[in-house]
Write an enzyme that holds these catalytic residues in place. Structure first.
Site, mmCIF file in Angstrom:
data_model
loop_
_atom_site.group_PDB
_atom_site.id
_atom_site.type_symbol
_atom_site.label_atom_id
_atom_site.label_comp_id
_atom_site.label_asym_id
_atom_site.label_seq_id
_atom_site.Cartn_x
_atom_site.Cartn_y
_atom_site.Cartn_z
ATOM 1 C CG ASP A 67 9.375 16.153 -31.258
ATOM 2 O OD1 ASP A 67 10.877 15.882 -31.184
ATOM 3 O OD2 ASP A 67 8.914 16.023 -32.156
ATOM 4 C CG ASP A 80 14.166 13.116 -36.807
ATOM 5 O OD1 ASP A 80 13.559 12.456 -35.992
ATOM 6 O OD2 ASP A 80 14.360 14.240 -36.365
#
Length: 726
Positions: free
Chosen positions: A527, A457
């Site tokens: 997301d 990430d």
């Protein structure tokens, strides 16, 4: 025919670079400029017309004294010092402050499918090498540029594009992928008018706001498409400049913002590649060329022959509240559903209770895992799944052991206060000791545990970008060296752990490009897991990137980002367009939901090879209201998978037909489920109905309807099967 041939064009030395569906013709004009005489269709007819006058329209000169200028002439590269006044691709400064270069062709090399053209500037000792590599069967030309200092004095590269692309006069439209967090990869069209349009990122990474991919079409035309994508995960720039005669000048490469590269005598620099191509069958055709090229040449070779696994990610179920017993329960339930990979997200390490602390300390939290991480890893493997874990190795919390030990490891300026974002700072991967430290930490974690998968990430943009430890003349190299350092670290880990799979994520879809996909197998695209939003996100993403790299998540309802509610089948059918993932609290799912989910996962596994490795066709693009459909055809055209969606049904609207594409017209296809048989010709000419049966139970909303149809080719021995109208 050979991919690269030497020829002439209008009496000038020229080279023809051919692929299976296009051609690129470049020549050297008087004065040394590299001209793009043709980029587009081939048809095998170019050879016969190259020796006469140039067929390109040139700018009508306002007065005879301007006849030697290159304005309006499509160029294959532009250098500050050419007789042109358009966006330069290359600007190199000498010690005396001059940045005008005058290049002359010194060498040309044809090596199989690769053309190299070498130019020199005798006044500065600058050498410029252009490389054109033809991926013949994929319809792709890969371009990059290398510069070398062969002089006696240092040079400073202030701007260097990977490629310049010129198109002849016409009215053009540009297509781009733009958006924001939670709404990434929106396909946007813009009419190009005189002047410049710039797409770029100055955030240090690819960004949620724009992506380094573009396509160009002529206004009002559905056919020809010119396209390109930059293999770079840092600051990038794509400039579209419409000249006064409507010729188009495109400059793509590393963003020159706050960046420069110092070249001592004997040193060189190579740009990231630009992958470009031409298709005569629209954006869909251009996307299929990109998908095939990425599957065969970009994505890491180790896993190209293996379908990415169905995975479960714990983030939406646990957030930072990771605890070994609960993780085992989730893993057990995931295995029952048919999941193949279990991924523990953020919260398993250091002092990580929220996003304020612990980032950078990649050691297992003994409170959350009193028996060590191995207890969970072993149980996941015993359940028949692979084990994955979340990392954010490029970032650090100030409240961490790593930052307390090495505060100078972050990007910073000594006289400026650093800005926190998500309570974290960015480690400077331009530094050798930072890269070595990160490799050592991650290596120790991977050696101690049988970890099969890493979700890598990246959750903030870069500010106060400085490298005060470097020599002054090198400090502006930090933007580029940092990105190269990230690639190096991931590549080193992959070499040491060759079976490791990696997913790239950056606050969702902030870092997906051909650079990071050269070292990562998968990409998170947003997301936002709301399936109606994801249809648009995934449609845009798939204009540039292959479905086998696209991660989709099935989340709980209501969806955590938008609060909308949609049926489980709809959520699955949207997530099945690429690599199927599941998050959310599956322990709270009822018996009926679990049964349906297990059936949907099994269905996905049956059609996964066609989705991930077949040719994709968007039959009806997504919109805020109405039908949407996307189709996949296996490479041998034996299987067709069609997803049909209804988003917020329109009352009173009649049914539509979905005409399939890319089938074998002469073959017959049987639909799984009811056994109906028809021909490929009928499926392409007549198609399938987009309508759905009346909703059950009565009164159920028409919103959020979906289905998947699978058609498989049948042999002549199936002639007894009844023929049905489709």
């Amino acid at each position: 025919m050979p991919a690269v041939t030497r020829t002439t064009c209008a009496g000038r030395p020229a080279w023809l670079v051919r692929t299976s569906c296009s051609a690129m013709l470049v020549s050297v004009a008087d004065g040394g400029a590299l001209v793009l005489d043709h980029w587009g269709g081939d048809g095998g007819a170019l050879d016969g017309g190259l020796n006469g006058d140039s067929y390109l329209p040139h700018t009508p000169w306002n007065r005879p004294s301007q006849a030697h200028f290159l304005d309006g002439v499509p160029l294959a590269y532009s250098v500050h010092g050419d007789r042109a006044f358009k966006e330069p691709g290359l600007v190199v400064a000498r010690q005396d402050g001059s940045s005008v270069s005058r290049l002359t062709l010194s060498e040309d090399h044809v090596e199989g499918d690769v053309l190299r053209l070498v130019f020199e500037d005798p006044g500065s000792g600058l050498l410029v090498e252009h490389r054109f590599a033809a991926a013949v069967e994929h319809g792709i030309v890969v371009r990059d540029v290398r510069v070398e200092n062969r002089g006696a004095q240092p040079l400073r590269v202030e701007r260097i594009a990977s490629a310049v692309l010129g198109l002849p006069p016409a009215r053009y439209q540009s297509w781009a992928l733009t958006g924001r967090w939670g709404d990434e990869y929106q396909l946007t069209r813009r009419d190009l008018m005189p002047g410049k349009v710039v797409l770029d990122s100055r955030r240090g990474f690819t960004s949620h706001e724009a992506n380094p991919w573009f396509a160009l079409t002529e206004a009002g035309q559905d056919g020809p498409v010119w396209f390109g994508a930059l293999a770079w995960s840092g600051n990038w720039s794509i400039v579209f400049e419409t000249e006064r005669n409507d010729a188009l000048h495109v400059v793509a490469g590393i963003n020159p913002f706050d960046s420069a590269w110092h070249l001592e005598p004997g040193e060189s620099f190579r740009t990231p590649p630009l992958v470009c191509g031409y298709a005569d069958d629209g954006l869909d055709g251009a996307a299929r060329l990109m998908h095939r090229y990425q599957r065969d040449h970009v994505l890491p070779a180790r896993h190209r022959g293996t379908p990415p696994p169905v995975h479960y990610n714990t983030w939406l179920a646990t957030s930072f509240d990771v605890e070994v017993g609960h993780q085992v329960e989730l893993a057990t339930r995931a295995a029952e559903l048919g999941v193949e990979l279990f991924v523990v997200d953020d919260g398993w390490f250091g002092a990580r209770r929220d996003d304020h602390a612990g980032l950078g300390d990649w050691v297992v939290d003994p409170v959350k895992f009193p028996g060590g991480l191995g207890e969970l890893v072993d149980e996941v493997h015993r359940l028949g799944m692979k084990f994955g874990i979340w990392l954010e190795p490029e970032m650090v919390n100030p409240d961490s052991d790593l930052h307390r030990a090495h505060p100078d490891w972050v990007l910073h300026l000594p006289d400026r206060e650093t800005t926190l974002s998500r309570n974290q700072l960015v480690l400077n991967f331009a530094r050798d000791d930072v890269r070595e430290g990160v490799v050592e930490q991650v290596r120790a974690l991977l050696r101690e545990h049988r970890i099969d998968f890493v979700k890598w990430d990246h959750n903030r943009p870069y500010t106060e970008v400085g490298w005060p430890q470097a020599p002054v003349e090198r400090r502006r190299e930090v933007w580029v060296r940092h990105v190269r350092g990230v690639y190096e670290v991931i590549a080193r880990l992959r070499a040491e752990f060759p079976d490791l799979m990696i997913e790239t994520c950056a606050g969702g879809g902030g870092r997906a490009d051909l650079g990071i996909l050269g070292v990562a197998d998968l990409a998170q695209v947003s997301d936002n897991t709301d399936p109606s939003d994801r249809l648009r996100v995934q449609h845009g993403f798939s204009r540039a990137y292959a479905p086998r790299a696209m991660v989709g998540w099935v989340a709980d309802a209501p969806e955590p980002t938008t609060g909308r509610t949609s049926p489980l089948e709809f959520r699955f059918h949207v997530a099945m367009q690429g690599v199927l993932g599941i998050s959310g609290d599956i322990l709270a799912w009822g018996d009926d939901e679990r049964t349906r989910a297990a059936g949907l996962i099994a269905e996905y596994k049956r059609v996964r090879p066609t989705i991930q490795d077949g040719d994709q066709h968007w039959l009806v693009p997504p919109s805020d209201r109405g039908p949407c459909a996307v189709q996949y055809v296996s490479r041998d055209r034996d299987e067709v998978v069609v997803f049909v969606y209804q988003v917020r049904g329109v009352v009173g609207e009649g049914p539509r037909r979905l005409r399939l594409r890319g089938l074998d017209a002469g073959r017959r296809y049987r639909r799984s489920g009811d056994g109906a048989v028809t021909t490929g010709a009928a499926l392409m000419a007549v198609g399938l109905p987009s309508a759905f049966p009346p909703p059950e139970p009565p009164g159920h909303t028409e919103d959020w309807r979906s289905r998947v149809e699978v058609w498989r080719a049948v042999g002549e021995e199936s002639g007894a099967v009844r023929q049905e109208e489709v």
